[in-house]
Design a protein around this motif. Structure first.
Motif, PDB file in Angstrom:
ATOM      1  N   THR A   1      35.346 -16.143 -30.511  1.00 31.07           N
ATOM      2  CA  THR A   1      35.373 -15.143 -31.352  1.00 31.07           C
ATOM      3  C   THR A   1      35.841 -13.829 -30.385  1.00 31.07           C
ATOM      4  O   THR A   1      36.747 -13.238 -30.737  1.00 31.07           O
ATOM      5  CB  THR A   1      33.983 -14.637 -31.446  1.00 31.07           C
TER       6      THR A   1
ATOM      7  N   SER B   1      28.516 -15.745 -32.961  1.00 35.66           N
ATOM      8  CA  SER B   1      29.520 -14.461 -33.747  1.00 35.66           C
ATOM      9  C   SER B   1      28.744 -13.314 -33.857  1.00 35.66           C
ATOM     10  O   SER B   1      29.311 -12.405 -33.669  1.00 35.66           O
ATOM     11  CB  SER B   1      29.776 -15.108 -34.966  1.00 35.66           C
TER      12      SER B   1
ATOM     13  N   GLN C   1      31.640 -20.565 -29.716  1.00 38.10           N
ATOM     14  CA  GLN C   1      31.799 -19.393 -30.737  1.00 38.10           C
ATOM     15  C   GLN C   1      32.003 -18.136 -29.872  1.00 38.10           C
ATOM     16  O   GLN C   1      32.974 -17.339 -30.307  1.00 38.10           O
ATOM     17  CB  GLN C   1      30.831 -19.496 -31.762  1.00 38.10           C
TER      18      GLN C   1
ATOM     19  N   THR D   1      35.544 -14.602 -37.829  1.00 42.96           N
ATOM     20  CA  THR D   1      35.371 -15.916 -37.060  1.00 42.96           C
ATOM     21  C   THR D   1      34.045 -16.504 -37.505  1.00 42.96           C
ATOM     22  O   THR D   1      33.685 -17.708 -37.308  1.00 42.96           O
ATOM     23  CB  THR D   1      35.381 -15.453 -35.574  1.00 42.96           C
TER      24      THR D   1
END
Length: 419
Positions: free
Chosen positions: A338, A283, A334, A155
């Protein structure tokens, strides 16, 4: 080789890089995704130059993602039936053949709006078909104990692409004109294909035949599996809400850069880079956690916080403040994406993983509708009001899904029970 686990997650976020096939896959995918985002930013700026219309900017992005709505399901079927590496190689070659013609058309000064839309549609179709294979190939490159590390690193590819591509595209447009970002975007696909050729899967499960051998039957089988699995359904619905009503605001960044903040193409590059930097940080944060409970909490809270930060960005008039907010937006988006993707990967069995992931990717296929709504709203209400409204809708929908879909509050325990 064993690995220690705590709370369902393997320790060491970078452990998956010890496997050479995964390293080749990761860098090849990074090149491919950077190329995709760079061409997306460049096309948006080119369309803005030609039409001076916020609606047309969102439309070109919508055209690029619209094929995901239908073709990702087909891509999920072929990901479960064919060699996934081969699908990615073909996709990169097709992407090259859709980006490079724009270089020729710009050099010869013959580019027209329909050229951009037609090539974008083909590029988006190739991307949509390949994405389920790219996502599901992750589980074939590392053993099960390394999956959480591999998923988190996978990711970050999108975070890195989002961070690097806008900055490069903005710099190239501002310094050298419109040709160079497209030429660069096409060129970096060449090493991507070379690296993919070197990928040899480490762990491949035997293909399990579907109840139906037909493509339609296989798609229906995947849809039925998700429908009957409330946890997967809830995760996918959250993805739909975020990508339709929160994520599309990024397609208006050229409009905010030029008309709201007055910083031009160079400023646009830094805005995208700050959002990407936040995504990278998100991430890494997920990859560094030691237990699934923390991942679950961040996913649920990050999804709601995302909408509030987008509203703050919309009403900001200070370039520095806007960039700081974009860092937070990238971080929260994110964190959500993720962790959401990690849970889907851990829950879905490999023989149907391609189809499950393709259904999850329908969220991106639906995002063009959000883009068009946002674009039309911007034409009539202005980008600030339109962005504020869509972000508010995302907050309401995500909060409703979290509270009313059973199983989301106990995701960590559910995955632990599966093991």
């Amino acid at each position: 080789m064993g690995c220690e686990e705590e709370g369902g997650l393997s320790r060491g976020p970078l452990r998956s890089f010890k496997y050479v096939p995964f390293r080749f896959f990761w860098f090849a995918s990074l090149a491919s995704i950077v190329s995709f985002f760079m061409s997306t930013i460049a096309r948006g700026w080119l369309v803005l130059d030609i039409t001076d219309s916020a609606f047309m900017v969102t439309s070109i992005n919508a055209i690029g993602l619209l094929p995901t709505l239908g073709l990702s399901l087909y891509g999920g079927v072929i990901a479960d039936r064919m060699e996934r590496k081969f699908i990615l190689i073909v996709s990169d070659i097709v992407s090259f053949l859709t980006i490079f013609p724009l270089v020729i058309l710009l050099i010869t000064d013959k580019v027209e709006l329909w050229h951009i839309f037609a090539l974008t549609l083909i590029h988006g179709s190739s991307f949509a078909i390949a994405m389920p294979s790219r996502a599901s190939l992750v589980s074939n490159l590392v053993p099960g104990g390394y999956m959480s590390s591999a998923v988190a690193l996978y990711t970050t590819i999108f975070s890195a692409g989002q961070m690097v591509a806008p900055g490069i595209a903005g710099y190239l447009i501002n310094s050298y004109g419109m040709v160079t970002p497209f030429a660069t975007s096409a060129s970096i696909l060449i090493p991507s294909v070379i690296m993919l050729m070197k990928v040899q899967p480490y762990f491949v499960t035997e293909k399990v035949h579907s109840i139906s051998d037909s493509i339609i039957g296989s798609i229906i089988e995947g849809l039925a599996y998700v429908r009957d699995h409330s946890v997967l359904l809830g995760l996918i619905l959250m993805g739909v809400a975020a990508t339709v009503f929160a994520w599309p605001f990024q397609t208006l960044l050229p409009v905010f850069a030029r008309d709201v903040l007055g910083v031009g193409a160079a400023g646009l590059g830094w805005m995208g880079a700050m959002s990407g930097a936040g995504s990278i940080t998100g991430s890494i944060t997920i990859a560094s956690l030691n237990n699934l409970k923390s991942v679950k909490i961040l996913m649920l809270t990050g999804s709601i916080t995302l909408g509030f930060l987008i509203i703050l960005f919309a009403i900001s008039r200070d370039y520095f403040v806007s960039r700081v907010i974009l860092f937070g937006v990238g971080f929260c988006f994110q964190i959500f994406m993720t962790s959401n993707f990690t849970f889907v990967q851990l829950i879905a069995p490999d023989h149907i993983k391609g189809r499950v992931l393709s259904i999850r990717m329908i969220a991106f296929g639906l995002s063009p509708f959000g883009m068009l709504i946002l674009g039309l709203g911007s034409e009539f209400l202005g980008p600030v009001v339109a962005t504020t409204i869509t972000a508010t809708v995302s907050i309401i929908l995500l909060a409703s899904i979290i509270f009313f879909v059973s199983g989301l509050f106990s995701l960590d325990r559910y995955v632990k029970d599966l093991k």
